[in-house]
Motif scaffolding. Structure first.
Motif, PDB file in Angstrom:
ATOM      1  N   GLU A 172       0.838  -1.208   0.000  1.00  0.00           N
ATOM      2  CA  GLU A 172       0.000   0.000   0.000  1.00  0.00           C
ATOM      3  C   GLU A 172       0.869   1.253   0.000  1.00  0.00           C
ATOM      4  OE1 GLU A 172      -3.799   1.832   2.493  1.00  0.00           O
ATOM      5  OE2 GLU A 172      -2.810  -0.010   3.134  1.00  0.00           O
ATOM      6  N   SER A 173       1.931   1.241   0.780  1.00  0.00           N
ATOM      7  CA  SER A 173       2.856   2.371   0.827  1.00  0.00           C
ATOM      8  C   SER A 173       3.520   2.592  -0.526  1.00  0.00           C
ATOM      9  CB  SER A 173       3.911   2.130   1.904  1.00  0.00           C
ATOM     10  OG  SER A 173       4.863   3.170   1.913  1.00  0.00           O
ATOM     11  N   ALA A 174       3.867   1.492  -1.200  1.00  0.00           N
ATOM     12  CA  ALA A 174       4.491   1.596  -2.523  1.00  0.00           C
ATOM     13  C   ALA A 174       3.520   2.196  -3.533  1.00  0.00           C
ATOM     14  CB  ALA A 174       4.961   0.218  -2.987  1.00  0.00           C
ATOM     15  N   MET A 175       2.250   1.797  -3.458  1.00  0.00           N
ATOM     16  CA  MET A 175       1.244   2.340  -4.367  1.00  0.00           C
ATOM     17  C   MET A 175       1.019   3.831  -4.114  1.00  0.00           C
ATOM     18  SD  MET A 175      -1.679  -0.589  -4.778  1.00  0.00           S
ATOM     19  CE  MET A 175      -1.361  -2.112  -5.664  1.00  0.00           C
ATOM     20  N   GLU A 176       1.055   4.224  -2.852  1.00  0.00           N
ATOM     21  CA  GLU A 176       0.922   5.646  -2.519  1.00  0.00           C
ATOM     22  C   GLU A 176       2.078   6.438  -3.111  1.00  0.00           C
ATOM     23  OE1 GLU A 176       0.624   5.888   1.693  1.00  0.00           O
ATOM     24  OE2 GLU A 176      -1.449   5.167   1.763  1.00  0.00           O
ATOM     25  N   GLU A 177       3.261   5.842  -3.094  1.00  0.00           N
ATOM     26  CA  GLU A 177       4.420   6.493  -3.713  1.00  0.00           C
ATOM     27  C   GLU A 177       4.198   6.666  -5.210  1.00  0.00           C
ATOM     28  OE1 GLU A 177       9.208   5.658  -4.377  1.00  0.00           O
ATOM     29  OE2 GLU A 177       8.082   4.472  -2.929  1.00  0.00           O
ATOM     30  N   GLY A 178       3.643   5.616  -5.845  1.00  0.00           N
ATOM     31  CA  GLY A 178       3.324   5.709  -7.269  1.00  0.00           C
ATOM     32  C   GLY A 178       2.271   6.756  -7.553  1.00  0.00           C
ATOM     33  N   MET A 179       1.287   6.872  -6.640  1.00  0.00           N
ATOM     34  CA  MET A 179       0.242   7.888  -6.789  1.00  0.00           C
ATOM     35  C   MET A 179       0.833   9.289  -6.716  1.00  0.00           C
ATOM     36  SD  MET A 179      -3.063   8.293  -7.211  1.00  0.00           S
ATOM     37  CE  MET A 179      -3.962   6.891  -6.559  1.00  0.00           C
ATOM     38  N   MET A 180       1.763   9.490  -5.797  1.00  0.00           N
ATOM     39  CA  MET A 180       2.406  10.799  -5.661  1.00  0.00           C
ATOM     40  C   MET A 180       3.202  11.156  -6.917  1.00  0.00           C
ATOM     41  SD  MET A 180       3.708  10.565  -1.693  1.00  0.00           S
ATOM     42  CE  MET A 180       4.651  12.082  -1.820  1.00  0.00           C
ATOM     43  N   GLU A 181       3.747  10.142  -7.565  1.00  0.00           N
ATOM     44  CA  GLU A 181       4.493  10.390  -8.798  1.00  0.00           C
ATOM     45  C   GLU A 181       3.561  10.686  -9.967  1.00  0.00           C
ATOM     46  OE1 GLU A 181       7.597   7.966 -11.700  1.00  0.00           O
ATOM     47  OE2 GLU A 181       7.572   7.531  -9.544  1.00  0.00           O
ATOM     48  N   ALA A 182       2.385  10.061  -9.964  1.00  0.00           N
ATOM     49  CA  ALA A 182       1.443  10.234 -11.067  1.00  0.00           C
ATOM     50  C   ALA A 182       0.640  11.526 -10.960  1.00  0.00           C
ATOM     51  CB  ALA A 182       0.486   9.042 -11.117  1.00  0.00           C
ATOM     52  N   LEU A 183       0.384  11.993  -9.728  1.00  0.00           N
ATOM     53  CA  LEU A 183      -0.496  13.147  -9.522  1.00  0.00           C
ATOM     54  C   LEU A 183      -0.044  14.418 -10.238  1.00  0.00           C
ATOM     55  CD1 LEU A 183      -3.033  14.169  -8.157  1.00  0.00           C
ATOM     56  CD2 LEU A 183      -1.688  14.673  -6.112  1.00  0.00           C
ATOM     57  N   PRO A 184       1.254  14.782 -10.216  1.00  0.00           N
ATOM     58  CA  PRO A 184       1.661  16.012 -10.906  1.00  0.00           C
ATOM     59  C   PRO A 184       1.298  16.034 -12.393  1.00  0.00           C
ATOM     60  CG  PRO A 184       3.416  15.262  -9.458  1.00  0.00           C
ATOM     61  CD  PRO A 184       2.387  14.181  -9.471  1.00  0.00           C
ATOM     62  N   ASN A 185       1.338  14.869 -13.048  1.00  0.00           N
ATOM     63  CA  ASN A 185       0.975  14.812 -14.463  1.00  0.00           C
ATOM     64  C   ASN A 185      -0.502  15.088 -14.672  1.00  0.00           C
ATOM     65  OD1 ASN A 185       3.582  14.161 -15.342  1.00  0.00           O
ATOM     66  ND2 ASN A 185       3.260  11.978 -15.020  1.00  0.00           N
ATOM     67  N   LEU A 186      -1.333  14.701 -13.683  1.00  0.00           N
ATOM     68  CA  LEU A 186      -2.769  14.943 -13.798  1.00  0.00           C
ATOM     69  C   LEU A 186      -3.103  16.417 -13.567  1.00  0.00           C
ATOM     70  CD1 LEU A 186      -4.159  11.856 -11.815  1.00  0.00           C
ATOM     71  CD2 LEU A 186      -3.848  12.091 -14.281  1.00  0.00           C
ATOM     72  N   GLU A 187      -2.369  17.063 -12.666  1.00  0.00           N
ATOM     73  CA  GLU A 187      -2.669  18.447 -12.301  1.00  0.00           C
ATOM     74  C   GLU A 187      -1.889  19.463 -13.126  1.00  0.00           C
ATOM     75  OE1 GLU A 187      -3.696  17.875  -7.557  1.00  0.00           O
ATOM     76  OE2 GLU A 187      -1.640  18.349  -8.158  1.00  0.00           O
ATOM     77  N   GLU A 188      -0.984  18.995 -13.957  1.00  0.00           N
ATOM     78  CA  GLU A 188      -0.068  19.875 -14.683  1.00  0.00           C
ATOM     79  C   GLU A 188      -0.802  20.941 -15.498  1.00  0.00           C
ATOM     80  OE1 GLU A 188       4.001  19.241 -17.336  1.00  0.00           O
ATOM     81  OE2 GLU A 188       2.413  17.757 -17.408  1.00  0.00           O
ATOM     82  N   ARG A 189      -0.365  22.163 -15.349  1.00  0.00           N
ATOM     83  CA  ARG A 189      -0.828  23.339 -16.103  1.00  0.00           C
ATOM     84  C   ARG A 189      -2.254  23.797 -15.800  1.00  0.00           C
ATOM     85  NH1 ARG A 189       2.379  20.753 -19.735  1.00  0.00           N
ATOM     86  NH2 ARG A 189       0.685  19.567 -20.654  1.00  0.00           N
ATOM     87  N   THR A 190      -3.059  22.980 -15.140  1.00  0.00           N
ATOM     88  CA  THR A 190      -4.447  23.378 -14.869  1.00  0.00           C
ATOM     89  C   THR A 190      -4.516  24.665 -14.049  1.00  0.00           C
ATOM     90  OG1 THR A 190      -5.203  21.075 -14.953  1.00  0.00           O
ATOM     91  CG2 THR A 190      -6.631  22.648 -13.852  1.00  0.00           C
ATOM     92  N   HIS A 191      -3.610  24.814 -13.079  1.00  0.00           N
ATOM     93  CA  HIS A 191      -3.647  25.996 -12.208  1.00  0.00           C
ATOM     94  C   HIS A 191      -3.378  27.290 -12.966  1.00  0.00           C
ATOM     95  CE1 HIS A 191       0.618  24.871 -12.393  1.00  0.00           C
ATOM     96  NE2 HIS A 191       0.885  26.124 -12.123  1.00  0.00           N
ATOM     97  N   TYR A 192      -2.763  27.187 -14.149  1.00  0.00           N
ATOM     98  CA  TYR A 192      -2.502  28.392 -14.938  1.00  0.00           C
ATOM     99  C   TYR A 192      -3.800  29.067 -15.386  1.00  0.00           C
ATOM    100  CZ  TYR A 192       2.471  27.185 -15.348  1.00  0.00           C
ATOM    101  OH  TYR A 192       3.783  26.898 -15.078  1.00  0.00           O
ATOM    102  N   LEU A 193      -4.864  28.298 -15.530  1.00  0.00           N
ATOM    103  CA  LEU A 193      -6.124  28.863 -16.027  1.00  0.00           C
ATOM    104  C   LEU A 193      -6.661  29.924 -15.078  1.00  0.00           C
ATOM    105  CD1 LEU A 193      -7.885  25.636 -17.367  1.00  0.00           C
ATOM    106  CD2 LEU A 193      -6.657  27.388 -18.663  1.00  0.00           C
TER     107      LEU A 193
END
Length: 205
Positions: free
Chosen positions: A93-114
């Motif tokens: 579970e801890s390893a998957m959370e680490e993977g989630m933390m790595e994947a999240l920036p790609n999902l949120e990328e550039r959206t805040h610029y709007l």
């Protein structure tokens, strides 16, 4: 035709507002396409993985997740790596959370610029209006007294165009931002749910 006249009479600040809106619109379209594609691929991968996990066929599951690049595959790869080493559920579970933390920036990328671009468009509109009003009052001061009222009225009307255009650009950008943030959060929730289901299926061994 009316919009062209409206734009042309707004002054030089109309152009930077248009550029800001165009960049924001491009980001919104790119993010929408990326998130939609990622959501579709995530559901497709999960549908293929479930039968493998239920059959305890982790070799095929690992081969599938390693052959594609999606946030779901990324976080599951972290979990499968720990699972192969016969680690406890907490470590997987801890390893998957680490993977989630790595994947999240790609999902949120550039959206805040709007949201930033929406604020910039609004401020540029206000700045354009203020500059236009300063120029208008300066011109009226030297005008014939009989023409001052008409000249001032026309000048203020033109100056207000930049504020109107700034708001016309800002409102859609804020709506796009809100929609994409919601879409990203929903996708993130789906990934978390898939990770939990995957862990539960692993525990069935």
């Amino acid at each position: 035709m009316e919009f062209v006249k409206f734009f042309q009479t707004g002054g030089p600040f109309m152009y930077p507002i248009l550029i800001v809106f165009a960049i924001g619109l491009a980001i919104a379209i790119e993010r929408f396409l990326y998130l939609s594609r990622t959501d579709s691929r995530t559901k497709k991968v999960w549908r293929e993985l479930v039968p493998m996990l239920k059959a305890n066929d982790f070799q095929r599951a690992v081969s599938l997740t390693e052959s594609i690049k999606t946030p779901l595959a990324l976080l599951l790869n972290y979990g499968f790596a720990r699972h192969r080493a016969n680690k406890k559920r907490e470590l997987i579970e801890s390893a998957m959370e680490e993977g989630m933390m790595e994947a999240l920036p790609n999902l949120e990328e550039r959206t805040h610029y709007l949201a930033t671009f929406a604020n910039i468009a609004t401020l540029l509109g206000l700045l354009g209006t203020i500059v236009g009003l300063i120029q208008a009052f300066t011109a009226v001061a030297a005008a014939d007294p009989a023409e001052k009222a008409d000249l001032l009225s026309a000048s203020i009307s033109v100056a207000m165009n930049t504020t109107a255009f700034g708001l016309l650009a800002a409102i859609p950008l804020l709506l796009f931002h809100s929609y994409l943030v919601t879409k990203t959060a929903r996708l993130f929730d789906n990934l978390e749910m898939a990770a939990v289901k995957c862990l539960n299926l692993m525990d069935r061994e």
